[in-house]
Design an enzyme around this catalytic site. Structure first.
Site, PDB file in Angstrom:
ATOM      1  N   ALA A 141      12.861  23.484  16.713  1.00 40.81           N
ATOM      2  CA  ALA A 141      13.315  24.582  17.562  1.00 40.81           C
ATOM      3  C   ALA A 141      13.200  25.884  16.780  1.00 40.81           C
ATOM      4  CB  ALA A 141      14.751  24.353  18.020  1.00 40.81           C
ATOM      5  N   LYS A 142      13.345  26.993  17.467  1.00 38.25           N
ATOM      6  CA  LYS A 142      13.345  28.297  16.807  1.00 38.25           C
ATOM      7  C   LYS A 142      13.936  29.328  17.752  1.00 38.25           C
ATOM      8  CE  LYS A 142      11.991  29.968  12.765  1.00 38.25           C
ATOM      9  NZ  LYS A 142      12.081  29.255  11.478  1.00 38.25           N
TER      10      LYS A 142
END
Length: 438
Positions: free
Chosen positions: A127-128
């Site tokens: 994720a980011k």
């Protein structure tokens, strides 16, 4: 190489990958990430449907982040959170504050996090997050308000079992404390495991602040060892002197490496006989930049990339080694401290020139490894000693490098392709074993 499932007869490339020099630009991080995935998919022989599943984010959230400035003015900023893949566990990835952040950059970084977590065998997906803001232009109270509003907007998709944030460019342990507090207050009790990279006093882990840098040095040592060379026998240049590059330079110097050049956003410096890194760190703490350091000559950032050194560590931002700058690299080893510092064309040039590239998803995985340790400690409410953390980090990095290097030699492919094959295969296996719902 045998695939882990039947190989179809029809050709693969299902995801359009912008070519270097197209509108997406030669250093477009999403184009680079997609091209890297396509290479791994071709090696593994996966079909079009699986390629699409691996290339497409599982979930994205775009949010508006209004900010009331200290003088009463109101601004609107864009915020993003991308969960690329969660087949192996909850999403894991940093939160970036930078003026150029956009959804494609966040998508690319989330994809890299998926393979990074898999290649070092952590039970996470990738994720980011990002907010389009230049934190240098805002007061601490303004950044706190931005962080708390962003957190409240993405709260439905984050949590210790869903998606765990960490610091990245433009954020730090204070940012993570604000995220944790905002999330916890809304849940009604303290939840330390919602973020990693927190201050020690609110559930952070010993060794987390320097973990990425230590991982870079462990990877450098392993790559040199394969050529029968030690850290004490080489020279190095570090492009980027932030959280990763500064500590990497310190650890390299402590190991006997001659660190001859470093750079930051304001400029670069070089000392042929080696920089006094402890004195340089004091200079940066006092002035905020490496420029103006006594005993070193000023150079520009691009010159640093082409210096005649043994090891080059790009530890700043994406896309600095493209087709042109990669052609000027004289280092024998490139160890990627940053995420995505080499474009697809730059990677091809380096490979053709016989330069060993230790890829980002392996070289800078120390940060997410110790983030995992912090998450485990927070869930258990039991904290380890710094010695325990350092030993476990070194073991994880050594095991991952050994696996990647072994596959690269066995299959005659680059370290990047080997790391991607391992990471992509582990994610694909988890996806296939879980099956499709419904």
């Amino acid at each position: 190489m045998n695939a882990t499932e039947p190989t179809p007869a029809r050709p693969i490339p299902a995801i359009a990958v912008p070519a270097p020099g197209s509108a997406a630009g030669p250093a477009a991080p999403l184009a680079t990430a997609q091209a890297q995935l396509a290479s791994a998919v071709r090696i593994l022989g996966y079909d079009e449907g699986l390629h699409q599943m691996l290339a497409t984010p599982r979930r994205e959230m775009n949010v508006a982040v209004p900010l009331r400035r200290d003088d009463g003015r109101v601004e609107l900023h864009a915020g993003y959170r991308v969960q690329h893949n969660i087949s192996r566990g909850p999403g894991k990835g940093g939160l970036r504050y930078a003026p150029g952040v956009d959804i494609d950059e966040v998508r690319a970084l989330a994809m890299l996090m998926t393979w990074k977590c898999a290649v070092v065998d952590l039970p996470y997906g990738g994720a980011k997050g990002g907010v389009t803001i230049d934190p240098r232009n805002y007061s601490p109270s303004e950044l706190e308000r931005v962080t708390r509003r962003y957190t409240s907007e993405i709260m439905p998709i984050i949590g210790p079992e869903r998606d765990i944030m960490a610091p990245d460019v433009g954020t730090g342990e204070q940012t993570m404390a604000w995220v944790m507090d905002t999330f916890s207050v809304n849940r009604g009790y303290t939840i330390p495991a919602v973020v990693t990279g927190k201050p020690l006093t609110v559930g952070g882990s010993l060794g987390r602040a320097t973990a990425t840098s230590r991982g870079v040095v462990h990877s450098t040592r392993a790559a040199l060892a394969e050529a029968g060379v030690s850290l004490a026998e080489v020279s190095a240049a570090v492009q980027g002197f932030g959280k990763v590059g500064s500590h990497a330079a310190r650890f390299l110097a402590e190991a006997g490496t001659r660190v001859v050049a470093v750079s930051d956003q304001y400029g670069a410096i070089r000392a042929a006989d080696g920089l006094d890194v402890p004195a340089l760190l004091e200079h940066v703490a006092r002035t905020g930049t490496v420029t103006g350091f006594a005993g070193a000559d000023p150079i520009d950032n691009e010159t640093l990339l082409g210096l005649d050194v043994d090891v080059l560590i790009p530890a700043a931002v994406e896309g600095v080694l493209d087709e042109r700058t990669a052609g000027a690299v004289k280092a024998r080893w490139v160890v990627e401290g940053a995420n995505g510092p080499t474009t697809d064309e730059g990677d091809r040039v380096l490979a053709e020139r016989g330069i060993v590239v230790v890829p980002d998803i392996l070289a800078n995985a120390g940060g997410v490894i110790v983030s995992y340790f912090e998450w485990v400690q927070a869930n258990q409410a039991y904290w380890w000693t710094e010695t325990e953390i350092e030993e476990r980090l070194e073991h994880r990095m050594a095991e991952a490098y050994r696996a990647v290097s072994g596959l690269a030699r066995a299959e005659g492919i680059t370290l990047r392709d080997a790391a991607l094959v391992i990471g992509v295969r582990r994610v694909a296996e988890a996806h296939l074993l879980r099956g499709l719902y419904p």
